[in-house]
Design an enzyme around this catalytic site. Structure first.
Site, mmCIF file in Angstrom:
data_model
loop_
_atom_site.group_PDB
_atom_site.id
_atom_site.type_symbol
_atom_site.label_atom_id
_atom_site.label_comp_id
_atom_site.label_asym_id
_atom_site.label_seq_id
_atom_site.Cartn_x
_atom_site.Cartn_y
_atom_site.Cartn_z
ATOM 1 C CG ASP A 38 -17.166 -7.503 -52.480
ATOM 2 O OD1 ASP A 38 -16.809 -8.644 -52.779
ATOM 3 O OD2 ASP A 38 -16.868 -6.499 -53.151
ATOM 4 C CE1 TYR A 66 -23.769 -7.365 -56.660
ATOM 5 C CE2 TYR A 66 -24.003 -7.751 -59.026
ATOM 6 C CZ TYR A 66 -23.625 -8.193 -57.767
ATOM 7 O OH TYR A 66 -23.126 -9.457 -57.618
ATOM 8 C CG ASP A 80 -13.642 -1.805 -51.510
ATOM 9 O OD1 ASP A 80 -12.583 -1.386 -50.997
ATOM 10 O OD2 ASP A 80 -14.152 -2.897 -51.188
ATOM 11 N NE ARG A 171 -14.570 -5.723 -54.707
ATOM 12 C CZ ARG A 171 -13.557 -6.564 -54.528
ATOM 13 N NH1 ARG A 171 -12.348 -6.100 -54.277
ATOM 14 N NH2 ARG A 171 -13.739 -7.862 -54.586
#
Length: 297
Positions: A38, A66, A80, A171
Site C-alpha cells: 500500500d 507485518y 485504513d 486492512r
C-alpha cells in the site's frame, strides 16, 4: 545487473514509484517488484533487476510479515486511516475481548478484499471503480494466517504482528476483527517487516540507495537470484551436462530420489543455472528447466 535489492519503501510512494526509482538509479529497464505494498504503508519491498524479474512470480508467493495498529469504533471506505469515515460505533469492548477476537483469525480464513485495492475486475482496478462510486460484490478468498503476536492492547486499539500468506489484506483483517467484536475497525498503521527471506533489518532506504548509486556501488547491496529461492531444494548436476542444461536441453536422470513435479534450484560447475522441474516422459525421469539464467552458446 541481475539480482534483488531489498528496499525499505517509505510512506507516500507506490510500489510502482519504487520500481521507477530503482530503474533510474540502476540505469536499467528490466525492473519489477514482487508484490504491491500500500502507498501509505512502509517496509520491505524486494525489487528484481534484470534476469531476476523472471522469479518475481515465485517471490510473490512467499509468506509476509507485518506490524499493524488496529483502531476500533470507526469504519472507513478504504479500511485504513486515510479513507472517509462511513460508520461509527459507541460500543466499548474490553482487552480480553480484543485479545480473543484477534487470535480467532489464526489459520485458514475467508477474506473479502477491499474495494480500494489494485485487484482487477473486468480489466479495471478495483480502486478505480471505487473512485467512480461503483461497488462490486466481491467473493471471499482463502488466505492463511500463520501466526499473530499481540504486542499491546489499548482502550480501543491494538498493536500486533501477523505472518500471513500471499493475498492477505491486513486492512480487511482489521475490518473483520471489528465486525467480530460487534463494532467497527480500521488499520491505522502498517509496516511490512518481512517478505520470504528479505527482512527489515537488511532493507535499504531510498536515501541509502540513492547514495550508493552515486558512488556506483549498487551491486554491493544486490542479492543474487538464487538467494531469493532459498525454499527450493538444491539440485547439483554433473559438470558434463553444463552445455546442454544452459541451452535448455532435458537431462535424463538415473537417480530416483528426486520428486516428480517439484521445482529445484539447479547448479552445474558451481554455477546457478536456473529453476528446473522433474518430469516423467516416456517412462524416463527427466530434469526440464523452467527458467534459465545463464546464456546458452
Amino acid at each position: 545487473m541481475d539480482g534483488i535489492i531489498n528496499v525499505f519503501k517509505p510512506s507516500g510512494m507506490t510500489s510502482h514509484d519504487v520500481v521507477s526509482f530503482i530503474r533510474k538509479k540502476a540505469c536499467q529497464k528490466k525492473v519489477g517488484h514482487t508484490g504491491t505494498l500500500d502507498p501509505n504503508a512502509v517496509g520491505v519491498l524486494p525489487i528484481c533487476l534484470g534476469r531476476a524479474t523472471k522469479i518475481a512470480q515465485f517471490l510473490s508467493d512467499d509468506k509476509k510479515s507485518y506490524r499493524c495498529e488496529l483502531m476500533l469504533g470507526k469504519q472507513t471506505d478504504t479500511q485504513d486511516r486515510y479513507g472517509k469515515i462511513i460508520k461509527t460505533s459507541d460500543k466499548k469492548v474490553n482487552k480480553e475481548e480484543i485479545y480473543n477476537a484477534i487470535n480467532s483469525f489464526r489459520g485458514a480464513i475467508k477474506q473479502i478484499p477491499p474495494m480500494y485495492s489494485a485487484l482487477k475486475h473486468n480489466g479495471k482496478k478495483l480502486y478505480e471503480l471505487a473512485r467512480e462510486g461503483k461497488n462490486i460484490e466481491l467473493k471471499a478468498r482463502d488466505v492463511f494466517i500463520y501466526n499473530i503476536d499481540i504486542v499491546h492492547i489499548g482502550e480501543q486499539s491494538a498493536l500486533f504482528d501477523v505472518e500471513c500468506s500471499k493475498g492477505t489484506y491486513i486492512r480487511s483483517l482489521c475490518n473483520d476483527i471489528g465486525e467480530i467484536l460487534g463494532t467497527f475497525g480500521y488499520m491505522n498503521f502498517l509496516l511490512r517487516s518481512k517478505v520470504g527471506i528479505f527482512d527489515i533489518n537488511s532493507a535499504k532506504t531510498v536515501e541509502e540507495i540513492d547514495e550508493m548509486a552515486q558512488k556506483h556501488q549498487l551491486e554491493c547491496i544486490l542479492k543474487p537470484i538464487d538467494y531469493a529461492l532459498y525454499n527450493f531444494e538444491k539440485f547439483i548436476l554433473n559438470d558434463i551436462h553444463y552445455k546442454r542444461i544452459i541451452n535448455g536441453v532435458k537431462i535424463i536422470l538415473n537417480d530416483s530420489k528426486y520428486d516428480i513435479n517439484k521445482l529445484y534450484r539447479v547448479y552445474c560447475r558451481d554455477t546457478f543455472i536456473g529453476i528446473g522441474k522433474i518430469e516423467i516422459i516416456n517412462n524416463r525421469k527427466l530434469l526440464k528447466m523452467q527458467k534459465v539464467f545463464i546464456k546458452g552458446d
